[in-house]
Design a protein around this motif. Structure first.
Motif, short mmCIF file in Angstrom:
data_model
loop_
_atom_site.label_atom_id
_atom_site.label_comp_id
_atom_site.label_asym_id
_atom_site.label_seq_id
_atom_site.Cartn_x
_atom_site.Cartn_y
_atom_site.Cartn_z
N GLN A 265 0.79 -1.23 0.00
CA GLN A 265 0.00 0.00 0.00
C GLN A 265 0.83 1.29 0.00
O GLN A 265 0.55 2.20 -0.78
CB GLN A 265 -0.96 -0.02 1.19
CG GLN A 265 -1.96 1.11 1.21
CD GLN A 265 -2.86 1.09 0.00
OE1 GLN A 265 -3.32 0.04 -0.41
NE2 GLN A 265 -3.09 2.23 -0.61
N ARG B 184 1.86 2.16 -3.45
CA ARG B 184 0.74 2.70 -4.21
C ARG B 184 0.48 4.15 -3.83
O ARG B 184 0.22 4.99 -4.70
CB ARG B 184 -0.52 1.90 -3.91
CG ARG B 184 -0.58 0.58 -4.61
CD ARG B 184 -1.84 -0.10 -4.17
NE ARG B 184 -1.99 -1.37 -4.84
CZ ARG B 184 -2.83 -2.31 -4.43
NH1 ARG B 184 -3.56 -2.11 -3.37
NH2 ARG B 184 -2.93 -3.43 -5.09
N ASP B 185 0.55 4.43 -2.53
CA ASP B 185 0.29 5.80 -2.08
C ASP B 185 1.32 6.75 -2.68
O ASP B 185 0.98 7.85 -3.12
CB ASP B 185 0.35 5.88 -0.54
CG ASP B 185 -0.86 5.22 0.11
OD1 ASP B 185 -1.82 4.94 -0.63
OD2 ASP B 185 -0.84 4.98 1.32
N ARG C 291 3.03 6.34 -5.45
CA ARG C 291 2.78 6.47 -6.89
C ARG C 291 1.63 7.44 -7.14
O ARG C 291 1.69 8.27 -8.05
CB ARG C 291 2.43 5.09 -7.45
CG ARG C 291 2.50 5.01 -8.95
CD ARG C 291 2.29 3.60 -9.41
NE ARG C 291 0.98 3.10 -8.99
CZ ARG C 291 0.44 1.98 -9.47
NH1 ARG C 291 1.09 1.25 -10.35
NH2 ARG C 291 -0.74 1.58 -9.06
N LYS C 292 0.62 7.35 -6.30
CA LYS C 292 -0.52 8.25 -6.47
C LYS C 292 -0.14 9.69 -6.17
O LYS C 292 -0.47 10.61 -6.92
CB LYS C 292 -1.66 7.82 -5.55
CG LYS C 292 -2.85 8.72 -5.66
CD LYS C 292 -3.65 8.76 -4.40
CE LYS C 292 -2.91 9.48 -3.32
NZ LYS C 292 -3.64 9.51 -2.06
N LEU C 293 0.60 9.88 -5.05
CA LEU C 293 0.97 11.25 -4.66
C LEU C 293 1.82 11.91 -5.74
O LEU C 293 1.74 13.12 -5.96
CB LEU C 293 1.73 11.23 -3.34
CG LEU C 293 0.87 11.01 -2.09
CD1 LEU C 293 1.75 10.81 -0.88
CD2 LEU C 293 -0.05 12.18 -1.87
#
Lengths: 332, 141
Positions: free
Chosen positions: A45, A48-49, A51-53
């Motif tokens: 997770q 993923r966080d 990559r999103k940020l």
């Protein structure tokens, strides 16, 4: 170690520890959720966080000081990655071990927290300013018991292993600190170990000591104005810092390897020790971050100060005294 | 790959614009062990700067109109606004009240409406899943 080896090794080491820190953060979140009878996010997770940020818009507030605001996350990540070169990782000696010791690590550990404080002050949000002030108070609080612990170690090393560098990590990886003392000193060491775990909790900004970032009362505190890439950099810095702090505790209190017991040699021994290091790191992170986060609610800033300046300092002084008595008795 | 980056990591900021707390409690209920939204990587954050989803409840009182607009502007793009509960969707029992500026879509653009008074946690989770899809479409464009 020559300059070329250091240059060649440092980049892969930094990337590896960054990945490791993020995965440990994921394990931390997952375990915390399991302890609350939830399923929890997958271990990946935090990746993923991040990559999103990275995809999000990066907002610099209108009244902030733009260059300081954007510089601080970079300095935070850079300084924590630099710290990796000075602490022993994976059962190996630190890359730049001959250039820095415990005291320099102690000072360098202040930089990531300071970047958070400066970033908070320049971001023009009252929440961030309150968070920055709290972070400063927390920093001042945990420094004292930490310094006492370091002094105790230097004292032990200067008596038990005369002639060696008293503040160097290599002294304690060569001779585990537990073998330097008798029963009384070991009791003192156990107390110091507990104090160090509590100090590490504070340095990580783990939950009982996260008044500076309290989401529910001051809207994320220090980080409340950071978004997108800058937030991701701070997040990665905190992940790497977790690895650094864990390795400092391991280097001081748990410098054991398993290759000697398993009778391994050469590459196999190094691999086994590296694996064992990961296990020890997990144990330290569990004790300093996951467990208190689930077990204890957030402390007020006054309670944090009292916790460190009264209880932790008192415990550390008792530990130091026990070790001192032990050292003096041995000398007779 | 980029389009998928958002779908398993949504950070939610909750705005109460004069709700009676019924919807707010159901949102918290979605985070409890029984529903556990965190297993999809969804977490509540304390600042709109960190958010991907604005979860707005309440019929928007006169006092909250400016603040809701401000919070919407503070949220970094790409973002999705979810209106949770009948009050936010249509001002509900406060319809045509003198101190209500809502519904929410009169003040900020709403992407997803979750009906109910209050909506069940399942309905809120369903709304969040639709928010993923919306964000993915946004990214493709």
């Amino acid at each position: 170690m020559t300059l070329t080896t250091v240059l060649l090794m440092s980049v892969p080491l930094a990337l590896l520890c960054l990945l490791l820190g993020l995965i440990y953060k994921g394990i931390d979140r997952r375990l915390g959720a399991r302890m609350q009878a939830r399923t929890g996010p997958p271990v990946m997770q935090p990746l993923r966080d991040i990559r999103k940020l990275m995809l999000k818009e990066n907002i610099v507030p209108k009244h902030a000081v733009p260059w300081l605001f954007s510089l601080m996350p970079v300095v935070a990540l850079g300084s924590t990655l630099a710290l990796l070169m000075y602490v022993p990782l994976f059962g190996q000696a630190p890359l730049l071990g001959s250039y820095g010791d415990m005291v320099s690590v102690l000072y360098m550990l202040l930089i990531p927290s300071l970047t958070l404080v400066i970033g908070g002050f320049v971001s023009s949000s009252p929440y961030a300013v309150v968070g920055a002030q709290r972070e400063m108070v927390t920093m001042i609080s945990y420094e004292f018991p930490l310094a006492i612990t370091i002094v105790a170690f230097a004292w032990l090393a200067s008596v038990a292993a005369p002639g060696s560098a008293a503040f160097a990590f290599s002294t304690f990886s060569a001779v585990p600190v537990w073998s330097m003392t008798s029963i009384l000193g070991s009791c003192g060491l156990i107390i110091l170990f507990a104090v160090m775990i509590v100090v590490t909790s504070g340095e990580m900004g783990a939950v009982p000591f996260d008044a500076a970032e309290a989401e529910t009362e001051i809207a994320g505190g220090l980080l409340s104005e950071y978004s997108g890439r800058n937030l991701a950099l701070f997040y990665m810095a905190s992940a790497v810092k977790m690895v650094v702090l864990g390795s400092v505790i391991i280097a001081l209190f748990l410098p054991f390897g398993i290759s000697g017991y398993a009778g391994l040699e050469g590459m196999a021994a190094q691999a086994a020790d590296a694996g064992f290091f990961l296990l020890k790191l997990f144990a330290v992170i569990f004790a300093a971050s996951t467990f208190p986060r689930v077990a204890v609610p957030r402390l007020r800033i006054t309670q944090i100060v009292k916790m460190y300046w009264v209880y932790a300092t008192a415990a550390a002084i008792i530990g130091l005294t026990l070790i001192g008595i032990d050292v003096l008795v041995e000398a007779i | 790959m980029k389009a998928k980056a958002l779908n398993r990591s949504l950070w939610v900021f909750h705005v109460n614009t004069g709700s009676c707390n019924g919807c707010d409690i159901e949102i918290v209920a979605a985070m409890t062990p029984r529903y556990d939204l965190e297993r999809f990587g969804i977490k509540l954050v304390g600042s709109p700067r960190h958010a991907d989803v604005l979860l707005v409840t309440g019929p928007v009182t006169r006092d909250m109109k400016k603040k809701l607009k401000l919070i919407y502007d503070q949220t970094p793009d790409p973002k999705v606004v979810m209106s949770v509960g009948n009050c936010g969707n249509s001002t509900g029992v406060f319809y045509e009240s003198y101190n209500i500026e809502g519904p929410i879509d009169r003040i900020v653009p709403v992407d997803i409406y979750v009906a109910g008074c209050p909506p069940r946690p399942e309905a809120i989770i369903d709304g969040v899943v639709k928010a993923w899809k919306k964000l993915e479409e946004m990214k493709k464009k």
